[in-house]
Design an enzyme around this catalytic site. Structure first.
Site, PDB file in Angstrom:
ATOM      1  N   HIS A 119       0.810  -1.222   0.000  1.00  0.00           N
ATOM      2  CA  HIS A 119       0.000   0.000   0.000  1.00  0.00           C
ATOM      3  C   HIS A 119       0.843   1.272   0.000  1.00  0.00           C
ATOM      4  O   HIS A 119       0.400   2.326   0.429  1.00  0.00           O
ATOM      5  CB  HIS A 119      -0.992  -0.016   1.166  1.00  0.00           C
ATOM      6  CG  HIS A 119      -2.248  -0.749   0.798  1.00  0.00           C
ATOM      7  ND1 HIS A 119      -2.210  -1.949   0.133  1.00  0.00           N
ATOM      8  CD2 HIS A 119      -3.555  -0.443   0.952  1.00  0.00           C
ATOM      9  CE1 HIS A 119      -3.449  -2.356  -0.098  1.00  0.00           C
ATOM     10  NE2 HIS A 119      -4.291  -1.464   0.383  1.00  0.00           N
TER      11      HIS A 119
ATOM     12  N   ASP B 287      -5.668   4.897  10.260  1.00  0.00           N
ATOM     13  CA  ASP B 287      -7.086   5.033   9.899  1.00  0.00           C
ATOM     14  C   ASP B 287      -7.593   3.793   9.173  1.00  0.00           C
ATOM     15  O   ASP B 287      -8.757   3.446   9.238  1.00  0.00           O
ATOM     16  CB  ASP B 287      -7.284   6.219   8.946  1.00  0.00           C
ATOM     17  CG  ASP B 287      -7.044   7.533   9.632  1.00  0.00           C
ATOM     18  OD1 ASP B 287      -7.143   7.586  10.871  1.00  0.00           O
ATOM     19  OD2 ASP B 287      -6.761   8.523   8.928  1.00  0.00           O
TER      20      ASP B 287
ATOM     21  N   GLU C 222      -9.145  14.125  14.593  1.00  0.00           N
ATOM     22  CA  GLU C 222      -8.639  14.413  13.247  1.00  0.00           C
ATOM     23  C   GLU C 222      -9.412  15.606  12.684  1.00  0.00           C
ATOM     24  O   GLU C 222     -10.276  16.180  13.364  1.00  0.00           O
ATOM     25  CB  GLU C 222      -8.766  13.198  12.312  1.00  0.00           C
ATOM     26  CG  GLU C 222      -7.744  12.120  12.594  1.00  0.00           C
ATOM     27  CD  GLU C 222      -7.556  11.117  11.460  1.00  0.00           C
ATOM     28  OE1 GLU C 222      -8.143  11.312  10.376  1.00  0.00           O
ATOM     29  OE2 GLU C 222      -6.815  10.135  11.661  1.00  0.00           O
TER      30      GLU C 222
HETATM   31  P1  FAD Z   1       4.319  -1.845   1.851  1.00  0.00           P
HETATM   32  O1  FAD Z   1       3.758  -0.789   0.975  1.00  0.00           O
HETATM   33  O2  FAD Z   1       4.303  -3.220   1.341  1.00  0.00           O
HETATM   34  O3  FAD Z   1       5.805  -1.448   2.279  1.00  0.00           O
HETATM   35  C1  FAD Z   1       6.067  -0.132   2.735  1.00  0.00           C
HETATM   36  C2  FAD Z   1       7.551   0.055   3.063  1.00  0.00           C
HETATM   37  O4  FAD Z   1       7.882  -0.708   4.195  1.00  0.00           O
HETATM   38  C3  FAD Z   1       8.491  -0.405   1.956  1.00  0.00           C
HETATM   39  O5  FAD Z   1       9.619   0.425   1.948  1.00  0.00           O
HETATM   40  C4  FAD Z   1       8.852  -1.821   2.385  1.00  0.00           C
HETATM   41  O6  FAD Z   1      10.068  -2.233   1.846  1.00  0.00           O
HETATM   42  C5  FAD Z   1       8.876  -1.684   3.899  1.00  0.00           C
HETATM   43  N1  FAD Z   1       8.460  -2.890   4.600  1.00  0.00           N
HETATM   44  C6  FAD Z   1       7.335  -3.621   4.412  1.00  0.00           C
HETATM   45  N2  FAD Z   1       7.297  -4.627   5.289  1.00  0.00           N
HETATM   46  C7  FAD Z   1       8.405  -4.525   6.055  1.00  0.00           C
HETATM   47  C8  FAD Z   1       8.937  -5.259   7.151  1.00  0.00           C
HETATM   48  N3  FAD Z   1       8.318  -6.323   7.652  1.00  0.00           N
HETATM   49  N4  FAD Z   1      10.113  -4.854   7.692  1.00  0.00           N
HETATM   50  C9  FAD Z   1      10.766  -3.796   7.209  1.00  0.00           C
HETATM   51  N5  FAD Z   1      10.314  -3.047   6.174  1.00  0.00           N
HETATM   52  C10 FAD Z   1       9.147  -3.414   5.614  1.00  0.00           C
HETATM   53  N6  FAD Z   1      -0.433   5.481   6.934  1.00  0.00           N
HETATM   54  C11 FAD Z   1      -0.624   5.967   8.170  1.00  0.00           C
HETATM   55  O7  FAD Z   1       0.331   6.224   8.882  1.00  0.00           O
HETATM   56  N7  FAD Z   1      -1.880   6.193   8.644  1.00  0.00           N
HETATM   57  C12 FAD Z   1      -2.992   5.898   7.928  1.00  0.00           C
HETATM   58  O8  FAD Z   1      -4.091   6.116   8.401  1.00  0.00           O
HETATM   59  C13 FAD Z   1      -2.821   5.355   6.630  1.00  0.00           C
HETATM   60  N8  FAD Z   1      -3.882   5.020   5.874  1.00  0.00           N
HETATM   61  C14 FAD Z   1      -3.689   4.497   4.638  1.00  0.00           C
HETATM   62  C15 FAD Z   1      -4.804   4.145   3.867  1.00  0.00           C
HETATM   63  C16 FAD Z   1      -4.641   3.603   2.622  1.00  0.00           C
HETATM   64  C17 FAD Z   1      -5.859   3.232   1.807  1.00  0.00           C
HETATM   65  C18 FAD Z   1      -3.336   3.433   2.102  1.00  0.00           C
HETATM   66  C19 FAD Z   1      -3.140   2.906   0.720  1.00  0.00           C
HETATM   67  C20 FAD Z   1      -2.216   3.791   2.840  1.00  0.00           C
HETATM   68  C21 FAD Z   1      -2.378   4.321   4.117  1.00  0.00           C
HETATM   69  N9  FAD Z   1      -1.297   4.682   4.900  1.00  0.00           N
HETATM   70  C22 FAD Z   1      -1.494   5.180   6.164  1.00  0.00           C
HETATM   71  C23 FAD Z   1       0.079   4.543   4.406  1.00  0.00           C
HETATM   72  C24 FAD Z   1       0.690   3.230   4.861  1.00  0.00           C
HETATM   73  O9  FAD Z   1       0.878   3.229   6.255  1.00  0.00           O
HETATM   74  C25 FAD Z   1       2.062   3.016   4.257  1.00  0.00           C
HETATM   75  O10 FAD Z   1       2.005   3.099   2.868  1.00  0.00           O
HETATM   76  C26 FAD Z   1       2.594   1.654   4.685  1.00  0.00           C
HETATM   77  O11 FAD Z   1       3.970   1.583   4.430  1.00  0.00           O
HETATM   78  C27 FAD Z   1       1.874   0.573   3.933  1.00  0.00           C
HETATM   79  O12 FAD Z   1       1.988  -0.652   4.591  1.00  0.00           O
HETATM   80  P2  FAD Z   1       2.109  -1.953   3.701  1.00  0.00           P
HETATM   81  O13 FAD Z   1       1.976  -3.116   4.599  1.00  0.00           O
HETATM   82  O14 FAD Z   1       1.201  -1.917   2.549  1.00  0.00           O
HETATM   83  O15 FAD Z   1       3.633  -1.798   3.282  1.00  0.00           O
END
Ligand code: FAD
Length: 519
Positions: A94, A157, A274
């Protein structure tokens, strides 16, 4: 090294494809874990893009580990191989700007760690913490903790994000003003570093790695377990939205409510704060506020906007948790609180929902958009932290200026948080001011509007720079050393030192181009 071929489909869609003759080190396929590697088109394409849908970058292989040991083994292999293989952990994908991409290299499909396993989330009721795999989703943490009447202090969120993914960026929401971001709410981590070493770290054990990894953008190691404190969770919440016609009153009330020192009783009373911008009817029922306002409420809000000849309204959103036995008392205290605020009289809207319904609120909107085929569109999101002292300038120059009427393509969040709830030793960067605002410009784009939106994002960053607004990008992405140096400011030298200590060959998370900017 293979040479990337960059194909430009439009001026915005830069797709990086790699010559198919590129071969992974053959020894890789002779190792114990080789059956967990896939190079078929479907596997490669499943990790080629992310939620942002703005970039596409195809790795050489995808790895599906079944244990942290598997991850340590592939990283050790890469570290000791004469030509290191780049490796990027992918949580729920994400990210917005290709942060998990790994051209030439290996993407680790973190979620396969938890596949068909029930032992990756362990709640200790006696010790009030949960041990959770880095690949687990926050929604599953919520469900597990809730069975014991417990919850974590700081959520996002949206809960369909992995623990490792949000701890790598910060993890913010309406609890941050009070409890800090998610990274301020971690007791211990298991991390596999860029040398393949498995390390347990905390504030008292391997402290530098612990601080580096939290908010560290995946640069120092892969989180395979996090220990997160739990607190009693309420059964239900009162969820209130208050309308404002001007930014000054809106931000003044927000800042008063988060000023925990001045209002000590509030710090235990409010569970969430918020704020958002409302532009027009379509946005009022956007995926972030799906089903909150009735048809009648919506009409009144639209009339209010028209009456004041405004282009935007603001709403402040607070939540108070309660159990049935104290519901009346909570109502009285909430009334007292609202009496003291300066929203437009008659424009307070409230709902009572369960704690779980509130925390999982964004998912309802997602389901509707999924059904309408509008979830997998490009998302040129921009997330910034803006110092309180410049929020009015930001409102005038960006929200009312650059964005103008284009705000209607998605939610725009504006809410304050306290710097003293963040840990300055950790990698995450925030503005150097006691109170700052999280701004989320969360727009969805149709193909014909995408170019304009990306251009507006660029203009917003230029505007802030020219006006001397000392902002920080949340979930930053830069392409140059200068960009990263400016982002990390005085922490840059430490960041580089720790990168060299824990990932000296620059194997991990190359999508951000931090290591390559050092060379
Ligand atoms: P990914 O997108 O898969 O990875 C994100 C980053 O983390 C990459 O650099 C990856 O290499 C690294 N990573 C992943 N897993 C690990 C691990 N286990 N160890 C070390 N590094 C790792 N953010 C907020 O703070 N608050 C919110 O309310 C919020 N709401 C969101 C709502 C939506 C619909 C979306 C799309 C995003 C939102 N985000 C929010 C952003 C989100 O927190 C970040 O994009 C987060 O990194 C996504 O988590 P993911 O599991 O999809 O990680």
């Amino acid at each position: 090294m293979p040479r990337p071929i960059t194909i430009s489909f439009t001026s915005l869609f830069i797709t990086t494809l790699f010559i198919s003759t590129f071969s992974l080190p053959q020894e890789l396929f002779a190792l114990d874990f080789s059956s967990k590697l896939r190079t078929d088109k479907q596997s490669l394409m499943s990790v080629a893009s992310d939620f942002g849908n703005l970039t596409e970058s195809i790795p050489a292989t995808v790895f599906y580990p079944s244990s942290p040991h598997d991850i340590a083994a592939v990283i050790s292999f890469s570290y000791t191989n004469s030509a290191p293989l780049f490796i990027s952990p992918r949580g729920h994908g994400h990210s917005i700007n290709g942060q998990t991409s790994c051209p030439d290299g290996m993407v680790i499909h973190m979620e396969s760690l938890g596949q068909d396993r029930t032992d990756r989330i362990n709640v200790s009721v006696a010790n009030r913490y949960v041990d959770v795999g880095g690949e687990q989703l926050w929604i599953d943490v919520l469900n597990a903790a809730r069975r014991h009447g417990l919850g974590v202090n700081s959520w996002t969120d949206y809960l369909y994000l992995t623990v490792g993914g949000t701890l790598s960026v910060g993890g913010i929401s309406g609890q941050t003003f009070q409890h800090g971001p998610q990274i301020s709410n971690v007791l211990e981590l298991d991390v596999i570093t860029g040398t393949g070493e498995q390390v347990t770290c905390s504030k008292t054990r391997n402290r530098d790695l612990f601080n580096a990894v939290l908010g560290g953008l995946g640069q120092f190691g892969i989180i395979t377990r996090a220990r997160i404190p739990l607190s009693p969770a309420p059964e239900k919440v009162k969820w209130v939205r208050l309308m404002y016609t001007d930014i000054v009153t809106f931000t003044r009330d927000q800042e008063r409510l988060i000023s925990v020192d001045e209002n000590e009783w509030l710090s235990g009373f409010l569970n969430y704060l918020e704020g958002s911008l409302l532009l027009e009817q379509g946005l009022i029922d956007s995926w972030r506020s799906s089903s909150f306002f009735s048809k009648n409420d919506t009409e009144r809000i639209v009339q209010l906007t028209a009456k004041h000849r405004l282009t935007a309204l603001y709403y402040l959103e607070v939540v108070v948790g309660y159990d049935e036995d104290i519901a009346t008392e909570v109502d009285q205290e909430l009334d007292l609180l609202l009496d003291d605020l300066s929203f437009v009289p008659g424009f307070a809207f409230a709902q009572e929902v369960t704690y779980v319904e509130f925390l999982d609120r964004v998912h309802d909107g997602e389901v509707k958009l999924q059904e309408a085929g509008q979830w997998q569109v490009p998302h040129p999101w921009l997330n910034l932290f803006v110092p309180k002292s410049r929020i009015l300038d930001f409102d005038a120059g960006v929200l009312k200026g650059i964005l103008g009427k284009d705000k209607a393509m998605g939610p725009i969040l504006i809410y304050p948080m306290n710097k003293n709830k963040w840990d300055s030793e950790m990698s995450a960067m925030i503005p150097d001011e006691e109170v700052f605002y999280a701004i989320g410009i969360l727009r969805s784009a149709t193909r014909d509007k995408l170019e304009k939106m990306v251009d507006q994002n660029k203009k917003i960053l230029e505007f802030c720079t020219i006006e001397g607004i000392a902002f920080k990008q949340y979930m930053p992405h830069y392409r140059t050393k200068e960009g990263w140096m400016k982002h990390f400011g005085s922490k840059w030298d430490k960041f580089v030192e720790l990168k060299m200590k824990y990932d000296p060959k620059g194997i991990l998370a190359p999508g951000l181009k931090i290591y390559t900017s050092l060379l």
